[in-house]
Design a protein around this motif. Structure first.
Motif, short mmCIF file in Angstrom:
data_model
loop_
_atom_site.label_atom_id
_atom_site.label_comp_id
_atom_site.label_asym_id
_atom_site.label_seq_id
_atom_site.Cartn_x
_atom_site.Cartn_y
_atom_site.Cartn_z
N GLY A 166 -13.39 -4.71 -2.42
CA GLY A 166 -12.50 -4.55 -3.57
C GLY A 166 -11.42 -3.52 -3.25
N PHE A 167 -11.83 -2.47 -2.59
CA PHE A 167 -10.90 -1.40 -2.24
C PHE A 167 -9.82 -1.90 -1.27
CE2 PHE A 167 -9.77 1.97 0.79
CZ PHE A 167 -9.23 2.92 -0.06
N GLU A 171 -8.91 -4.96 -0.66
CA GLU A 171 -8.09 -5.97 -1.31
C GLU A 171 -7.07 -5.31 -2.25
OE1 GLU A 171 -10.30 -9.05 -3.30
OE2 GLU A 171 -8.50 -10.23 -3.65
N ARG A 172 -7.53 -4.31 -2.99
CA ARG A 172 -6.66 -3.59 -3.93
C ARG A 172 -5.49 -2.92 -3.18
NH1 ARG A 172 -7.04 1.49 -5.56
NH2 ARG A 172 -9.15 2.05 -4.98
N ARG A 173 -5.79 -2.33 -2.02
CA ARG A 173 -4.73 -1.62 -1.30
C ARG A 173 -3.90 -2.55 -0.41
NH1 ARG A 173 -3.61 3.12 -3.47
NH2 ARG A 173 -1.80 2.57 -2.22
N LYS A 221 -17.45 -7.40 -0.29
CA LYS A 221 -17.32 -7.32 -1.74
C LYS A 221 -18.59 -6.76 -2.39
CE LYS A 221 -13.22 -8.79 -3.10
NZ LYS A 221 -12.95 -10.13 -3.57
N ARG A 259 -5.69 -9.65 -0.06
CA ARG A 259 -6.82 -10.48 0.30
C ARG A 259 -6.78 -10.97 1.74
NH1 ARG A 259 -8.92 -15.59 -3.06
NH2 ARG A 259 -8.94 -14.03 -4.68
N GLU A 264 -16.83 1.98 -5.77
CA GLU A 264 -16.37 0.60 -5.89
C GLU A 264 -16.77 -0.12 -4.59
OE1 GLU A 264 -11.97 0.07 -5.56
OE2 GLU A 264 -11.96 2.18 -5.04
N ARG A 299 -6.01 4.98 -7.35
CA ARG A 299 -6.87 4.63 -8.47
C ARG A 299 -7.20 5.89 -9.25
NH1 ARG A 299 -12.95 3.37 -7.95
NH2 ARG A 299 -13.44 2.06 -9.72
N GLU A 330 -7.10 7.91 0.11
CA GLU A 330 -6.33 7.45 -1.04
C GLU A 330 -6.12 8.59 -2.04
OE1 GLU A 330 -8.12 4.86 -3.98
OE2 GLU A 330 -6.25 3.75 -4.23
N ASP A 358 0.83 -1.22 0.00
CA ASP A 358 0.00 0.00 0.00
C ASP A 358 0.86 1.26 0.00
OD1 ASP A 358 -2.51 1.67 0.71
OD2 ASP A 358 -1.16 2.06 2.38
#
Ligand code: FAD
Length: 483
Positions: free
Chosen positions: A156-157, A159-161, A184, A164, A152, A146, A199, A140
């Motif tokens: 998802g956010f 997990e993206r940063r 999710k 999982r 979103e 993004r 972010e 991160d």
């Protein structure tokens, strides 16, 4: 001269509807506008999800048990109701929080905000995440932000940063306590918009959290002392005190309990509101403080509506609501060997248990049990895990006791138990929720002037958000009543 006073009908007597009524009355009085308010509530008592039970010296919350301390709308209402001296903070000695991991309770590392590390050392040391999971979370610090700005999913956010593992092991189980939700599927903008802002502003979520933690220390001065000491507050007499006080304050308005509204129709410039037993009321303004699916039913038939607004009302009906339950269990201290040195624990789905969390209520809130007694509250049900609704009370209780035996080693028979089921009670804001809501409100302003929607289905499920929404609805309705 001689004109009948204008009429306002508030549908729903939960905290949102009661707050709307409280502020509506106050605003009307402040502007010397004479209009009559009627509050209609389907069940026989007021309060909606807020339900405090007093039993054998225990104070048992069957719905919410506390609220975020630093949210202005509930602090304002508390002051206006003269309840400030009734506020109680969570026990400072019970700050630790646990999480079940491979069958054992682990202390949640300090400074882990929904999985986002805000303190480095406890995060590095924790056994909750694998070395790889920690490394992935640290990405991160370098990942770009993004580019697009649309909504979103919260999951998802995260997990993206952060990866999982953080999402599944920490964020999801903590979230289960607030939304009973599937990360999710939940909208980031409607649940934690501040994460998105961090972010955008700081690129890294971790760096952003560290920066905002510094700011949080410089809190506004108007906060009562007690709200500086504790993240969560409640009242000595339970959250039911809030409802009792609102009930007293609103004794002069007409309240119709035990009657559902079955129809709302726009006729000319007014609304016809039909009650379950056939009575028809006329209103110049209507506030619907109902679950979104109930409001949708009333709205669908209520006026000549453009197809587009009709579709948005359908999206209101489609907001999923999850069913949850909780069981309060009373014990004697000798029944529980585990030291209850914290506020309780949460359970990730991967552990395969019936309960999603358990609050060590009498440790977290010292006023909730008589001396030498222990009160626990176990929670059941989240998005995607609804099979429990088919179980009998006995089966639920047995399953919960099995879990408590496996996790906390409790074999003793509880002194008593209280099971509360809340069917379709936890709204799950879908991705794009706020955008849909803004469009719906635009459409309704044309098709239904003077009709407002508020409550936990819309802009926040927490009690402070519900109070804020009730107040805003009253403020938005006021201009319709100015001479
Ligand atoms: P409700 O309380 O649902 O009120 C709506 C009212 O409308 C009900 O009384 C209903 O009977 C009535 N009604 C429905 N249909 C009709 C009709 N046709 N005509 C007339 N009346 C009708 N929040 C926190 O801040 N802290 C917590 O600790 C917390 N814990 C929670 C625990 C549980 C188990 C649950 C279920 C929720 C929790 N929440 C918590 C969330 C919070 O309690 C709710 O979001 C909030 O109380 C909702 O208030 P409301 O007035 O919007 O809706």
């Amino acid at each position: 001269v001689g004109e009948a006073p204008k009429q306002i009908i508030i549908i729903g007597g939960g905290i949102t509807g009661l707050s709307a009524a409280f502020y509506m009355r106050k605003l009307l009085a402040g502007q010397q506008i004479s209009a009559e308010i009627t509050l209609v509530e389907k069940s026989s008592s007021l309060g909606g999800k807020i339900k405090t039970l007093r039993r054998d010296g225990f104070l048992i919350e069957q719905g919410p048990d506390s609220f975020m301390a630093r949210k202005q709308p509930i602090l304002d209402l508390t002051r206006e109701l003269g309840l400030e001296r009734e506020l109680v903070a969570a026990n400072p000695k019970a700050k630790a929080n646990y999480i079940l991991h491979k069958g054992r309770l682990h202390q949640m590392p300090m400074g882990l905000m929904l999985g986002i590390p805000t303190e480095v050392t406890p995060f590095i040391k924790t056994g909750l995440l694998s070395p790889l999971g920690k490394l992935r979370a640290a990405f991160d610090l370098w990942l770009p932000k993004r580019g697009t700005t649309g909504d979103e999913s919260l999951g998802g956010f995260i997990e993206r940063r952060l990866g999982r593992e953080v999402l599944e092991q920490v964020t999801e189980p903590l979230l289960a306590g607030i939304y009973a939700g599937d990360a999710k599927a939940l909208s980031l903008q409607a649940t934690f918009p501040q994460f998105r802002q961090l972010e955008q502003r700081h690129r890294s979520l971790i760096l952003g959290m560290l920066a905002s933690k510094k700011q949080a220390r410089e809190m506004p001065k108007e906060l009562p002392e007690i709200a500086r000491r504790s993240l969560f507050l409640t009242f000595k007499g339970g959250l039911g005190s809030l409802i009792e006080r609102l009930d007293e304050q609103l004794s002069s308005i007409r309240r119709l309990t035990g009657q559902a509204v079955t129809e709302v129709r726009r006729e000319g410039r007014r609304y016809q509101v039909r009650l379950e037993h056939g009575e028809e009321l006329q209103a110049d303004g209507v506030i619907m403080a109902l679950p979104a699916y109930e409001a949708a039913v009333l709205l669908e038939e209520s006026a000549e509506i453009q197809a587009q607004t009709q579709r948005q009302i359908q999206t209101l009906r489609d907001i999923p609501y999850v069913s949850v339950a909780n069981i309060a269990l009373a014990y004697r201290p000798q029944d529980i060997k585990l030291p209850l040195n914290g506020s309780g624990f949460v359970v990730p789905r991967s552990e395969g248990r019936m309960i999603t969390a358990c609050t060590w209520t009498s440790s977290k809130w010292l006023h909730t049990a008589p001396e030498n007694h222990i009160l626990l509250r176990a929670y059941i049900g989240h998005a995607g895990a609804q099979a429990w609704t088919k179980l009998t009370d006995r089966q639920l209780l047995d399953a919960v006791r099995q879990d408590l035996q496996a996790i906390m080693g409790i074999t003793a028979e509880p002194l008593f138990t209280e099971l509360t089921r809340w069917g379709r009670s936890m709204p799950q804001y879908p991705v794009g929720h706020l955008e849909q809501l803004a469009k719906l409100r635009e459409g309704l302003a044309v098709s239904h002037p003077g009709l407002l929607l508020c409550g936990s289905g819309y802009e926040g499920v927490g009690l402070p958000d519900c109070i804020g929404q009730g107040r805003q609805a009253a403020e938005a309705l006021l201009p319709f009543f100015k001479q």
